[in-house]
Design a protein around this motif. Structure first.
Motif, PDB file in Angstrom:
ATOM      1  N   VAL A  40       1.349  -2.345  51.427  1.00  0.00           N
ATOM      2  CA  VAL A  40       1.365  -1.337  52.499  1.00  0.00           C
ATOM      3  C   VAL A  40       0.902  -1.956  53.805  1.00  0.00           C
ATOM      4  O   VAL A  40       1.477  -1.690  54.878  1.00  0.00           O
ATOM      5  CB  VAL A  40       0.481  -0.131  52.112  1.00  0.00           C
ATOM      6  N   GLN A  41      -0.120  -2.788  53.738  1.00  0.00           N
ATOM      7  CA  GLN A  41      -0.653  -3.439  54.936  1.00  0.00           C
ATOM      8  C   GLN A  41       0.394  -4.352  55.579  1.00  0.00           C
ATOM      9  O   GLN A  41       0.571  -4.354  56.813  1.00  0.00           O
ATOM     10  CB  GLN A  41      -1.893  -4.243  54.543  1.00  0.00           C
ATOM     11  N   VAL A  42       1.117  -5.086  54.759  1.00  0.00           N
ATOM     12  CA  VAL A  42       2.166  -5.973  55.271  1.00  0.00           C
ATOM     13  C   VAL A  42       3.280  -5.163  55.927  1.00  0.00           C
ATOM     14  O   VAL A  42       3.773  -5.489  57.011  1.00  0.00           O
ATOM     15  CB  VAL A  42       2.728  -6.846  54.139  1.00  0.00           C
ATOM     16  N   VAL A  43       3.708  -4.090  55.266  1.00  0.00           N
ATOM     17  CA  VAL A  43       4.784  -3.258  55.807  1.00  0.00           C
ATOM     18  C   VAL A  43       4.389  -2.661  57.152  1.00  0.00           C
ATOM     19  O   VAL A  43       5.194  -2.619  58.091  1.00  0.00           O
ATOM     20  CB  VAL A  43       5.154  -2.140  54.814  1.00  0.00           C
ATOM     21  N   GLU A  44       3.161  -2.196  57.266  1.00  0.00           N
ATOM     22  CA  GLU A  44       2.712  -1.631  58.537  1.00  0.00           C
ATOM     23  C   GLU A  44       2.765  -2.667  59.656  1.00  0.00           C
ATOM     24  O   GLU A  44       3.083  -2.348  60.802  1.00  0.00           O
ATOM     25  CB  GLU A  44       1.281  -1.078  58.395  1.00  0.00           C
ATOM     26  N   SER A  45       2.472  -3.919  59.300  1.00  0.00           N
ATOM     27  CA  SER A  45       2.552  -4.989  60.301  1.00  0.00           C
ATOM     28  C   SER A  45       3.996  -5.251  60.699  1.00  0.00           C
ATOM     29  O   SER A  45       4.321  -5.361  61.887  1.00  0.00           O
ATOM     30  CB  SER A  45       1.916  -6.265  59.755  1.00  0.00           C
ATOM     31  N   VAL A  46       4.894  -5.324  59.707  1.00  0.00           N
ATOM     32  CA  VAL A  46       6.299  -5.619  59.987  1.00  0.00           C
ATOM     33  C   VAL A  46       6.951  -4.485  60.759  1.00  0.00           C
ATOM     34  O   VAL A  46       7.790  -4.710  61.641  1.00  0.00           O
ATOM     35  CB  VAL A  46       7.060  -5.889  58.672  1.00  0.00           C
ATOM     36  N   LYS A  47       6.577  -3.243  60.451  1.00  0.00           N
ATOM     37  CA  LYS A  47       7.195  -2.074  61.093  1.00  0.00           C
ATOM     38  C   LYS A  47       7.029  -2.089  62.613  1.00  0.00           C
ATOM     39  O   LYS A  47       7.836  -1.497  63.333  1.00  0.00           O
ATOM     40  CB  LYS A  47       6.604  -0.777  60.529  1.00  0.00           C
ATOM     41  N   ARG A  48       6.012  -2.761  63.091  1.00  0.00           N
ATOM     42  CA  ARG A  48       5.788  -2.813  64.547  1.00  0.00           C
ATOM     43  C   ARG A  48       6.925  -3.504  65.278  1.00  0.00           C
ATOM     44  O   ARG A  48       7.107  -3.305  66.479  1.00  0.00           O
ATOM     45  CB  ARG A  48       4.473  -3.549  64.853  1.00  0.00           C
ATOM     46  N   TYR A  49       7.695  -4.301  64.554  1.00  0.00           N
ATOM     47  CA  TYR A  49       8.739  -5.106  65.195  1.00  0.00           C
ATOM     48  C   TYR A  49      10.156  -4.617  64.869  1.00  0.00           C
ATOM     49  O   TYR A  49      11.120  -5.282  65.222  1.00  0.00           O
ATOM     50  CB  TYR A  49       8.594  -6.563  64.759  1.00  0.00           C
ATOM     51  N   VAL A  50      10.256  -3.476  64.198  1.00  0.00           N
ATOM     52  CA  VAL A  50      11.579  -2.929  63.874  1.00  0.00           C
ATOM     53  C   VAL A  50      12.191  -2.325  65.130  1.00  0.00           C
ATOM     54  O   VAL A  50      11.644  -1.397  65.716  1.00  0.00           O
ATOM     55  CB  VAL A  50      11.488  -1.867  62.762  1.00  0.00           C
ATOM     56  N   ARG A  51      13.331  -2.842  65.544  1.00  0.00           N
ATOM     57  CA  ARG A  51      13.981  -2.372  66.757  1.00  0.00           C
ATOM     58  C   ARG A  51      14.770  -1.088  66.487  1.00  0.00           C
ATOM     59  O   ARG A  51      15.093  -0.773  65.344  1.00  0.00           O
ATOM     60  CB  ARG A  51      14.934  -3.448  67.282  1.00  0.00           C
ATOM     61  N   GLU A  52      15.082  -0.389  67.560  1.00  0.00           N
ATOM     62  CA  GLU A  52      15.894   0.815  67.441  1.00  0.00           C
ATOM     63  C   GLU A  52      17.272   0.445  66.878  1.00  0.00           C
ATOM     64  O   GLU A  52      17.915  -0.495  67.329  1.00  0.00           O
ATOM     65  CB  GLU A  52      16.067   1.488  68.801  1.00  0.00           C
ATOM     66  N   GLY A  53      17.698   1.192  65.888  1.00  0.00           N
ATOM     67  CA  GLY A  53      18.983   0.921  65.255  1.00  0.00           C
ATOM     68  C   GLY A  53      18.898   0.001  64.053  1.00  0.00           C
ATOM     69  O   GLY A  53      19.853  -0.111  63.286  1.00  0.00           O
ATOM     70  N   ALA A  54      17.753  -0.673  63.893  1.00  0.00           N
ATOM     71  CA  ALA A  54      17.563  -1.567  62.745  1.00  0.00           C
ATOM     72  C   ALA A  54      17.036  -0.763  61.555  1.00  0.00           C
ATOM     73  O   ALA A  54      16.576   0.366  61.703  1.00  0.00           O
ATOM     74  CB  ALA A  54      16.600  -2.696  63.091  1.00  0.00           C
TER      75      ALA A  54
END
Length: 337
Positions: free
Chosen positions: A240-254
């Motif tokens: 969960v901690q890793v996903v929360e970190s990665v989610k910060r960089y998800v662009r619109e439409g991705a």
């Protein structure tokens, strides 16, 4: 948009007009005119097009995505099939009737006609123009005539209201069920089911509009050791901690999805390989700020690929997985592609 006869002059005079002069003329046309340069991706729409849907003139992006986003979801597959048939010369013309979403969220019926002005040497479309014309009044009139011709109208209307209320409740329940079916229970991001549904659609769209499509495959390094040493509860918390970190960089439409276990896939529409690698590097650096899990510092390995021409989702996923494997072999916490 107007009737087909309204755009006939464009067919004959286009070569005599420069872009500025053409668009100046289109500013004055009362029908909703569109002009798609397929080689650049630029789509011009005149003020009447925006007015028909309740938007301020030139307030939306000049891309094909603007058109896609206003088509009613139930009409979208049918419209794209008709559009593709014309682009690929399987039919002599393009004409479709469908619903478009207005700025206030309501839908209006339009008739869409288009004509290819030029093709590239390989036969692909270079330029296409067309017109949208509102037929909402005609559709509403037909609906009204049908209602008047029904027997026991009052009973039918009451039954319709009852069904509408039930339908709203069902829609709410279906939406909740859809979210449950498409969401990973642990991380709250898209699950494998939604990934496998979305990726073929993105491959088709990339093919249709000749746009790049990239994937990033990600895997937590030595995740099994975390589970073995500290238990699955702490392992799940690390996920969960890793996903929360990665989610910060998800662009619109991705789309970020859990592929399985500690492996994740990010779908990046209209994104080149270089940009995808840059994003993967940003994510990799972002993980450095995460606190360690016991004695383990959490890192990820990455496989980055861009879709080949005509490549389908199976081949694209396989190449992403192979690139990820190369990163693991290369020592982990690296990016391959």
């Amino acid at each position: 948009m107007g009737e087909a006869s309204n755009i006939e002059p464009l067919k004959f005079n286009m070569s005599d007009l420069n872009e500025d002069m053409l668009h100046t003329i289109l500013e004055l046309v009362s029908d909703g005119i569109w002009d798609w340069n397929a080689n650049t991706g630029f789509v011009y729409r005149n003020p009447a097009w925006y007015e028909m849907l309740g938007y301020a003139a030139h307030s939306l992006d000049n891309t094909v995505f603007t058109w896609e986003n206003v088509i009613h979801p139930d009409d979208f597959p049918r419209v794209m099939a008709v559009f593709d048939d014309y682009l690929n010369q399987r039919t002599p013309g393009y004409q479709a009737e469908y619903r478009c979403r207005r700025q206030d969220g309501s839908y209006t019926w339009i008739e869409d006609r288009g004509y290819i002005l030029a093709r590239n040497v390989d036969g692909s479309v270079a330029r296409m123009v067309g017109a949208h014309r509102s037929i909402d009044d005609k559709k509403r009139l037909l609906e009204e005539m049908e209602r008047r011709n029904q027997s026991l109208e009052a009973i039918v209307e009451e039954r319709t209201r009852e069904l509408s209320r039930v339908n709203q409740q069902l829609q709410i329940q279906l939406e909740e069920n859809r979210k449950l079916a498409e969401t990973d229970a642990l991380t709250s991001i898209a699950n494998r089911y939604l990934l496998e549904k979305t990726l073929p659609q993105e491959c088709e769209r990339a093919q249709r509009f000749r746009q790049p499509l990239s994937l990033i495959a990600m895997d937590i390094d030595d995740f099994k050791n975390i589970n073995d040493y500290y238990g699955h509860a702490l392992g799940d918390a690390a996920l969960v901690q890793v996903v929360e970190s990665v989610k910060r960089y998800v662009r619109e439409g991705a789309l970020l999805a859990r592929w399985g276990g500690d492996e994740f896939i990010m779908i990046l529409p209209n994104t080149s390989l270089a940009d995808a690698r840059s994003l993967a590097e940003t994510i990799r650096h972002g993980l450095e700020s995460l606190p360690p899990v016991g004695e383990f510092h959490v890192t990820m390995s990455f496989g980055v690929v861009q879709r080949f021409e005509e490549e389908q989702q199976t081949g694209l996923l396989a190449r992403a997985d192979q690139a990820l494997y190369r990163s693991k072999v290369a020592g982990k916490n690296v990016i391959s592609g």
